[in-house]
Design a protein around this motif. Structure first.
Motif, PDB file in Angstrom:
ATOM      1  N   HIS A 227       7.346  23.957   7.253  1.00 33.27           N
ATOM      2  CA  HIS A 227       7.834  22.752   7.921  1.00 33.27           C
ATOM      3  C   HIS A 227       7.823  21.534   7.003  1.00 33.27           C
ATOM      4  O   HIS A 227       8.119  20.437   7.457  1.00 33.27           O
ATOM      5  N   GLY A 228       7.491  21.715   5.749  1.00 34.20           N
ATOM      6  CA  GLY A 228       7.489  20.601   4.812  1.00 34.20           C
ATOM      7  C   GLY A 228       6.137  20.443   4.137  1.00 34.20           C
ATOM      8  O   GLY A 228       5.185  21.185   4.400  1.00 34.20           O
ATOM      9  N   VAL A 229       6.064  19.447   3.246  1.00 37.10           N
ATOM     10  CA  VAL A 229       4.844  19.179   2.489  1.00 37.10           C
ATOM     11  C   VAL A 229       4.608  17.670   2.483  1.00 37.10           C
ATOM     12  O   VAL A 229       5.492  16.879   2.797  1.00 37.10           O
ATOM     13  N   GLY A 230       3.420  17.273   2.107  1.00 38.69           N
ATOM     14  CA  GLY A 230       3.076  15.861   2.085  1.00 38.69           C
ATOM     15  C   GLY A 230       3.445  15.161   0.798  1.00 38.69           C
ATOM     16  O   GLY A 230       3.407  13.934   0.723  1.00 38.69           O
ATOM     17  N   GLU A 231       3.793  15.918  -0.247  1.00 35.33           N
ATOM     18  CA  GLU A 231       4.118  15.329  -1.535  1.00 35.33           C
ATOM     19  C   GLU A 231       5.565  15.636  -1.905  1.00 35.33           C
ATOM     20  O   GLU A 231       6.011  16.787  -1.834  1.00 35.33           O
TER      21      GLU A 231
ATOM     22  N   ASP B 231     -12.756  10.418  12.710  1.00 38.76           N
ATOM     23  CA  ASP B 231     -13.577   9.239  12.437  1.00 38.76           C
ATOM     24  C   ASP B 231     -12.770   7.948  12.487  1.00 38.76           C
ATOM     25  O   ASP B 231     -13.262   6.889  12.088  1.00 38.76           O
ATOM     26  N   GLY B 232     -11.518   8.025  12.936  1.00 35.81           N
ATOM     27  CA  GLY B 232     -10.678   6.834  12.981  1.00 35.81           C
ATOM     28  C   GLY B 232      -9.538   6.934  11.983  1.00 35.81           C
ATOM     29  O   GLY B 232      -9.217   8.012  11.481  1.00 35.81           O
ATOM     30  N   THR B 233      -8.944   5.801  11.667  1.00 40.13           N
ATOM     31  CA  THR B 233      -7.811   5.761  10.744  1.00 40.13           C
ATOM     32  C   THR B 233      -8.292   5.709   9.301  1.00 40.13           C
ATOM     33  O   THR B 233      -9.167   4.910   8.959  1.00 40.13           O
ATOM     34  N   THR B 234      -7.717   6.557   8.463  1.00 39.46           N
ATOM     35  CA  THR B 234      -7.994   6.533   7.025  1.00 39.46           C
ATOM     36  C   THR B 234      -6.698   6.219   6.285  1.00 39.46           C
ATOM     37  O   THR B 234      -5.607   6.311   6.850  1.00 39.46           O
ATOM     38  N   TYR B 235      -6.833   5.863   5.004  1.00 34.91           N
ATOM     39  CA  TYR B 235      -5.681   5.393   4.247  1.00 34.91           C
ATOM     40  C   TYR B 235      -5.615   6.091   2.894  1.00 34.91           C
ATOM     41  O   TYR B 235      -6.624   6.535   2.347  1.00 34.91           O
ATOM     42  N   SER B 236      -4.398   6.166   2.356  1.00 29.75           N
ATOM     43  CA  SER B 236      -4.189   6.758   1.041  1.00 29.75           C
ATOM     44  C   SER B 236      -3.087   6.014   0.302  1.00 29.75           C
ATOM     45  O   SER B 236      -2.220   5.388   0.921  1.00 29.75           O
ATOM     46  N   VAL B 237      -3.124   6.077  -1.017  1.00 28.87           N
ATOM     47  CA  VAL B 237      -2.115   5.444  -1.867  1.00 28.87           C
ATOM     48  C   VAL B 237      -0.972   6.424  -2.081  1.00 28.87           C
ATOM     49  O   VAL B 237      -1.198   7.579  -2.470  1.00 28.87           O
ATOM     50  N   TYR B 238       0.254   5.974  -1.820  1.00 29.87           N
ATOM     51  CA  TYR B 238       1.420   6.822  -2.081  1.00 29.87           C
ATOM     52  C   TYR B 238       2.368   6.072  -3.010  1.00 29.87           C
ATOM     53  O   TYR B 238       2.836   4.977  -2.690  1.00 29.87           O
ATOM     54  N   ILE B 239       2.653   6.679  -4.167  1.00 20.93           N
ATOM     55  CA  ILE B 239       3.551   6.086  -5.150  1.00 20.93           C
ATOM     56  C   ILE B 239       4.521   7.160  -5.629  1.00 20.93           C
ATOM     57  O   ILE B 239       4.111   8.207  -6.140  1.00 20.93           O
TER      58      ILE B 239
ATOM     59  N   ASP C 151      11.184  13.159 -10.803  1.00 14.23           N
ATOM     60  CA  ASP C 151      10.609  12.309  -9.761  1.00 14.23           C
ATOM     61  C   ASP C 151       9.288  12.938  -9.335  1.00 14.23           C
ATOM     62  O   ASP C 151       9.247  14.134  -9.019  1.00 14.23           O
ATOM     63  N   TYR C 152       8.238  12.135  -9.313  1.00 18.28           N
ATOM     64  CA  TYR C 152       6.918  12.682  -8.998  1.00 18.28           C
ATOM     65  C   TYR C 152       6.147  11.677  -8.146  1.00 18.28           C
ATOM     66  O   TYR C 152       6.454  10.473  -8.160  1.00 18.28           O
ATOM     67  N   ASP C 153       5.137  12.163  -7.436  1.00 21.45           N
ATOM     68  CA  ASP C 153       4.373  11.263  -6.568  1.00 21.45           C
ATOM     69  C   ASP C 153       2.877  11.563  -6.570  1.00 21.45           C
ATOM     70  O   ASP C 153       2.187  11.249  -5.610  1.00 21.45           O
ATOM     71  N   ARG C 154       2.385  12.129  -7.645  1.00 24.53           N
ATOM     72  CA  ARG C 154       0.936  12.345  -7.741  1.00 24.53           C
ATOM     73  C   ARG C 154       0.302  11.090  -8.331  1.00 24.53           C
ATOM     74  O   ARG C 154       0.593  10.698  -9.457  1.00 24.53           O
TER      75      ARG C 154
END
Length: 293
Positions: free
Chosen positions: A94-98, A237-245, A257-260
């Motif tokens: 169904h897809g990937v996160g990266e 535990d609530g909302t967490t955050y991550s950096v996406y570039i 094109d990369y996003d790591r």
């Protein structure tokens, strides 16, 4: 009357313990059934027929989901003289996160190339480019821990002790053999947990650290930031955050094109720190990335 109250108290205690261990046993058994089902499906695909196919379309599409990047593919194949088309890369995909992972599949199966696909002989319209892995069967041992805890707890909760008069005198004190068996049983029980922990330690700890050290020798390369944002994730535990570039760079006369962002990945609490990182990349005049040469 006192004896009756004691029995009622013992009965309630046993019922409470039984519900607790039934939860362990039920959840573990459910996961075992799902794993066996998936393993059976993966094993069944080994009988599917491998046939040549042509990739007609291959691209990365973005959808609104937890795994937003989807490898969208369409290919044509023939079976028994009839032409068929399919758009399934892998069952239950169904897809990937990266973005980079979906882009790697586009590079592996570019449009216009010839490759092989696997066709269900009982339903020629069902085909996949990649079969399910049999390694899913290894996950069978993890829920087994909960099944053993539940079954063992139920057994010892409801086991009837032998009457005192029916026990031999020598059985009052545990023998050395029984003590040894108990020690081996505990060692085996906690050994399963140790193996499970070791299995999680490598992908979540050792591997990212080793990659980070190895990346010290990677080539510094200019890049262009295509997208930079802070992503939020819901958790217990609530909302967490991550950096996406998402960034683009050229290396070896090819464009990628990369996003790591880093090897650790994942998300954590604390929005401000991650927003600061995103802002720095958005405003950077000459951003760079590091490429494995």
């Amino acid at each position: 009357m006192v004896r009756t109250n004691i029995r009622r108290s013992e009965g309630r205690g046993k019922l409470g313990a039984s519900l607790f261990f039934l939860l362990f046993f039920g959840m573990g058994s459910l996961f075992e059934v799902l794993i066996v089902r998936d393993f059976g499906r993966a094993a069944g695909q080994r009988s599917w027929k491998k046939v040549p196919c042509t990739i007609l379309e291959s691209d990365v599409q973005e959808v609104r989901d937890d795994d937003p990047f989807v490898f969208a593919v369409r290919y044509r194949y023939e079976l028994d003289g009839r032409a068929h088309e399919s758009s399934v890369y892998k069952r239950n995909y169904h897809g990937v996160g990266e973005y980079s992972k979906a882009q790697e599949l586009v590079r592996e199966f570019p449009a216009g190339t010839n490759t092989s696909c696997y066709v269900n002989p009982s339903d020629p319209d069902e085909a996949v480019l990649k079969r399910d892995s049999l390694l899913v069967g290894l996950a069978f041992f993890f829920p087994l821990i909960f099944v053993m805890i539940g079954a063992g707890g139920l057994y010892f909760t409801w086991r009837r002790p032998r009457p005192e008069e029916a026990r031999p005198i020598a059985a009052i004190a545990p023998t050395a053999r029984k003590k040894a068996m108990g020690k081996y049983g505990l060692a085996a029980f906690f050994g399963i947990f140790a193996l499970a922990g070791a299995g999680m330690l490598y992908p979540l700890g050792i591997r990212p650290i080793a990659r980070t050290i190895a990346a010290e020798s990677w080539v510094e390369t200019p890049c262009k930031v295509l997208r930079a944002e802070v992503r939020d994730h819901d958790s217990d535990d609530g909302t967490t955050y991550s950096v996406y570039i998402l960034y683009r760079y050229e290396f070896g006369e090819q464009t990628y094109d990369y996003d790591r962002y880093d090897f650790l990945g994942g998300s954590s609490s604390g929005y401000k720190g991650k927003a600061r990182i995103v802002a720095e990349y958005k405003s950077a005049a000459n951003p760079v990335c590091y490429v494995n040469s």
